[in-house]
Design a protein around this motif. Structure first.
Motif, short mmCIF file in Angstrom:
data_model
loop_
_atom_site.label_atom_id
_atom_site.label_comp_id
_atom_site.label_asym_id
_atom_site.label_seq_id
_atom_site.Cartn_x
_atom_site.Cartn_y
_atom_site.Cartn_z
N LEU A 117 0.83 -1.20 0.00
CA LEU A 117 0.00 0.00 0.00
C LEU A 117 0.86 1.26 0.00
O LEU A 117 0.58 2.23 -0.70
CB LEU A 117 -0.93 -0.01 1.22
N GLY A 118 1.94 1.22 0.79
CA GLY A 118 2.83 2.37 0.81
C GLY A 118 3.54 2.58 -0.52
O GLY A 118 3.77 3.71 -0.95
N LEU A 119 3.88 1.48 -1.18
CA LEU A 119 4.57 1.56 -2.46
C LEU A 119 3.69 2.08 -3.58
O LEU A 119 4.13 2.81 -4.47
CB LEU A 119 5.13 0.18 -2.84
N THR A 120 2.43 1.67 -3.57
CA THR A 120 1.52 2.01 -4.67
C THR A 120 0.64 3.21 -4.40
O THR A 120 0.16 3.85 -5.34
CB THR A 120 0.64 0.80 -5.01
N GLU A 121 0.39 3.52 -3.12
CA GLU A 121 -0.47 4.64 -2.73
C GLU A 121 -1.74 4.70 -3.59
O GLU A 121 -1.95 5.68 -4.33
CB GLU A 121 0.29 5.96 -2.85
N PRO A 122 -2.58 3.69 -3.50
CA PRO A 122 -3.77 3.67 -4.37
C PRO A 122 -4.70 4.84 -4.14
O PRO A 122 -5.45 5.24 -5.05
CB PRO A 122 -4.44 2.33 -4.00
N TRP A 123 -4.66 5.43 -2.95
CA TRP A 123 -5.54 6.58 -2.67
C TRP A 123 -5.12 7.82 -3.46
O TRP A 123 -5.92 8.72 -3.67
CB TRP A 123 -5.52 6.88 -1.17
N ASN A 124 -3.85 7.86 -3.92
CA ASN A 124 -3.37 8.99 -4.71
C ASN A 124 -3.10 8.65 -6.16
O ASN A 124 -2.72 9.51 -6.94
CB ASN A 124 -2.06 9.55 -4.11
N ALA A 125 -3.29 7.38 -6.51
CA ALA A 125 -2.91 6.88 -7.84
C ALA A 125 -1.48 7.26 -8.16
O ALA A 125 -1.14 7.67 -9.28
CB ALA A 125 -3.87 7.42 -8.91
N ALA A 126 -0.58 7.13 -7.13
CA ALA A 126 0.80 7.57 -7.29
C ALA A 126 1.60 6.67 -8.22
O ALA A 126 2.48 7.14 -8.94
CB ALA A 126 1.48 7.63 -5.91
N ALA A 127 1.32 5.37 -8.19
CA ALA A 127 2.05 4.42 -9.03
C ALA A 127 1.21 4.04 -10.23
O ALA A 127 0.00 3.79 -10.12
CB ALA A 127 2.42 3.17 -8.23
N ASP A 128 1.84 4.00 -11.40
CA ASP A 128 1.13 3.65 -12.63
C ASP A 128 0.62 2.23 -12.54
O ASP A 128 1.38 1.29 -12.26
CB ASP A 128 2.09 3.79 -13.82
N LEU A 129 -0.68 2.04 -12.77
CA LEU A 129 -1.30 0.74 -12.61
C LEU A 129 -0.70 -0.30 -13.56
O LEU A 129 -0.47 -1.45 -13.18
CB LEU A 129 -2.82 0.84 -12.84
N ARG A 130 -0.41 0.11 -14.77
CA ARG A 130 0.17 -0.82 -15.75
C ARG A 130 1.53 -1.33 -15.27
O ARG A 130 1.82 -2.52 -15.34
CB ARG A 130 0.30 -0.11 -17.10
N GLY A 131 2.35 -0.42 -14.75
CA GLY A 131 3.65 -0.82 -14.24
C GLY A 131 3.53 -1.74 -13.04
O GLY A 131 4.29 -2.71 -12.90
N VAL A 132 2.57 -1.45 -12.15
CA VAL A 132 2.34 -2.30 -10.98
C VAL A 132 1.95 -3.71 -11.40
O VAL A 132 2.44 -4.70 -10.86
CB VAL A 132 1.26 -1.68 -10.06
N LEU A 133 1.06 -3.81 -12.39
CA LEU A 133 0.61 -5.13 -12.84
C LEU A 133 1.75 -5.92 -13.48
O LEU A 133 1.86 -7.14 -13.28
CB LEU A 133 -0.55 -4.97 -13.83
N PHE A 134 2.60 -5.24 -14.25
CA PHE A 134 3.75 -5.94 -14.83
C PHE A 134 4.69 -6.43 -13.73
O PHE A 134 5.23 -7.55 -13.80
CB PHE A 134 4.49 -5.03 -15.80
N ALA A 135 4.92 -5.60 -12.71
CA ALA A 135 5.79 -6.00 -11.61
C ALA A 135 5.21 -7.19 -10.85
O ALA A 135 5.93 -8.12 -10.47
CB ALA A 135 6.02 -4.83 -10.66
N LEU A 136 3.90 -7.18 -10.63
CA LEU A 136 3.26 -8.30 -9.93
C LEU A 136 3.27 -9.56 -10.80
O LEU A 136 3.37 -10.68 -10.27
CB LEU A 136 1.83 -7.93 -9.54
N GLY A 137 3.17 -9.39 -12.12
CA GLY A 137 3.31 -10.55 -13.00
C GLY A 137 4.70 -11.14 -12.89
O GLY A 137 4.88 -12.38 -12.86
N GLY A 138 5.72 -10.27 -12.80
CA GLY A 138 7.07 -10.75 -12.57
C GLY A 138 7.20 -11.44 -11.22
O GLY A 138 7.95 -12.41 -11.08
N ALA A 139 6.44 -10.97 -10.23
CA ALA A 139 6.47 -11.60 -8.90
C ALA A 139 5.95 -13.03 -8.96
O ALA A 139 6.49 -13.94 -8.31
CB ALA A 139 5.63 -10.78 -7.92
N VAL A 140 4.89 -13.24 -9.73
CA VAL A 140 4.36 -14.60 -9.89
C VAL A 140 5.41 -15.51 -10.52
O VAL A 140 5.63 -16.64 -10.07
CB VAL A 140 3.07 -14.58 -10.74
N CYS A 141 6.08 -15.02 -11.54
CA CYS A 141 7.12 -15.81 -12.20
C CYS A 141 8.28 -16.09 -11.24
O CYS A 141 8.85 -17.19 -11.24
CB CYS A 141 7.63 -15.09 -13.44
N TRP A 142 8.61 -15.11 -10.42
CA TRP A 142 9.70 -15.31 -9.46
C TRP A 142 9.31 -16.36 -8.43
O TRP A 142 10.14 -17.19 -8.01
CB TRP A 142 10.05 -13.99 -8.80
#
Length: 291
Positions: A117-142
């Motif tokens: 939550l701190g990294l993505t700050e969804p309340w402020n839309a601080a992190a780009d959603l597309r980038g977050v999803l790609f990173a989480l996809g990489g997390a699944v592969c890892w």
């Protein structure tokens, strides 16, 4: 060896981001994997090693996971900071550690969730959603890579597992993005790609394989938890990416969760692996190789 591996990973990623401006993130990912495959095959000469069908299958799956990690992460850092992307991708091995944890160890998932939550700050839309999803996809592969790596590393001597998995990763990346990037290659780009492949993944992958044979589960896992912090420092010093205060707190929480989950984690007993020479090979420890 573990610290050197993490340093190589983050420096290689920072250099890759710089090259991505002209070649594209998918082009850099493909170039690194292709050169890594050539280097490892030439060095390890896998045709001289003995494999069973089982170990070949494990190595092939490792290759697919490696391709997914590499492509996903490079797409993520197009739009989010290096430290944020590294911390989000670290959710993969962290999830494995929490799931395999004993009792209260699973409560570290709440700490990790607060970090996200701190990294993505969804309340402020601080992190780009597309980038977050790609990173989480990489997390699944890892996470998949974590579950498979020790089996391959213990069943095959030296870096033989990498000599099979890396060509598979390069082939997978070629099928996905190769046609669109091969035409953009020239001698200078190929030379830079060779250097990047040594920095990431050849040297760190090899160092981590060696470290896994010398460190306990808790020691290696705890060291790997520091990687998001190293990524944040490299991003600040080299890429001039100034982290937001909430992101700094988030990375610290992810590191704390990783250390806690590693200290309370365990590896479930598994059946011995068949080897090409016939005798069974028992396994101990766990795996958290970064791709």
């Amino acid at each position: 060896m573990a610290f050197a591996a993490m340093g190589c990973v983050q420096l290689g990623l920072a250099a890759s981001i710089g090259l991505a401006g002209s070649l594209g993130s998918e082009g850099v990912a493909w170039l690194r994997l292709a050169w890594a495959a050539v280097i490892l095959v030439a060095f390890a000469r896998p045709w001289k090693l003995k494999f069973t069908r089982f170990t070949l299958g494990i190595c092939a799956l490792l290759g697919l996971a490696t391709a997914g990690m590499t492509l996903g992460f490079m797409k993520a850092v197009e739009t989010i900071d290096l430290g944020t992307a590294s911390a989000l991708e670290f959710m993969g091995p962290l999830a494995v550690a929490i799931i395999q944890g004993r009792g209260a160890g699973r409560w570290w998932a709440l700490v990790a969730a607060a970090g996200v939550l701190g990294l993505t700050e969804p309340w402020n839309a601080a992190a780009d959603l597309r980038g977050v999803l790609f990173a989480l996809g990489g997390a699944v592969c890892w996470a998949v890579y974590v579950l498979l790596t020790q089996r391959a590393g213990d069943a095959i001597d030296g870096i033989g597992a990498l000599a099979i998995s890396m060509p598979v990763a390069a082939l997978a990346a070629t099928l996905v993005v190769g046609p669109g990037v091969i035409g953009r290659m020239d001698v200078q780009v190929l030379a830079i790609g060779f250097a990047l492949a040594l920095l990431l993944p050849v040297i760190p992958f090899s160092l981590e394989l060696l470290a896994l044979r010398r460190l306990t589960t808790a020691a290696f896992g705890t060291l790997m938890c520091l990687e998001p912090a190293i990524a944040m420092i490299v991003g600040l010093l080299i890429l001039h990416q100034i982290p937001r205060p909430a992101a700094v707190v988030g990375i610290v929480l992810v590191i704390i969760a990783g250390i806690g989950a590693t200290r309370t984690g365990r590896r479930e007993p598994i059946k011995p692996l068949p080897t090409a020479d016939g005798p069974e090979l028992s396994l101990d420890g766990t795996a958290e190789i970064r791709g």
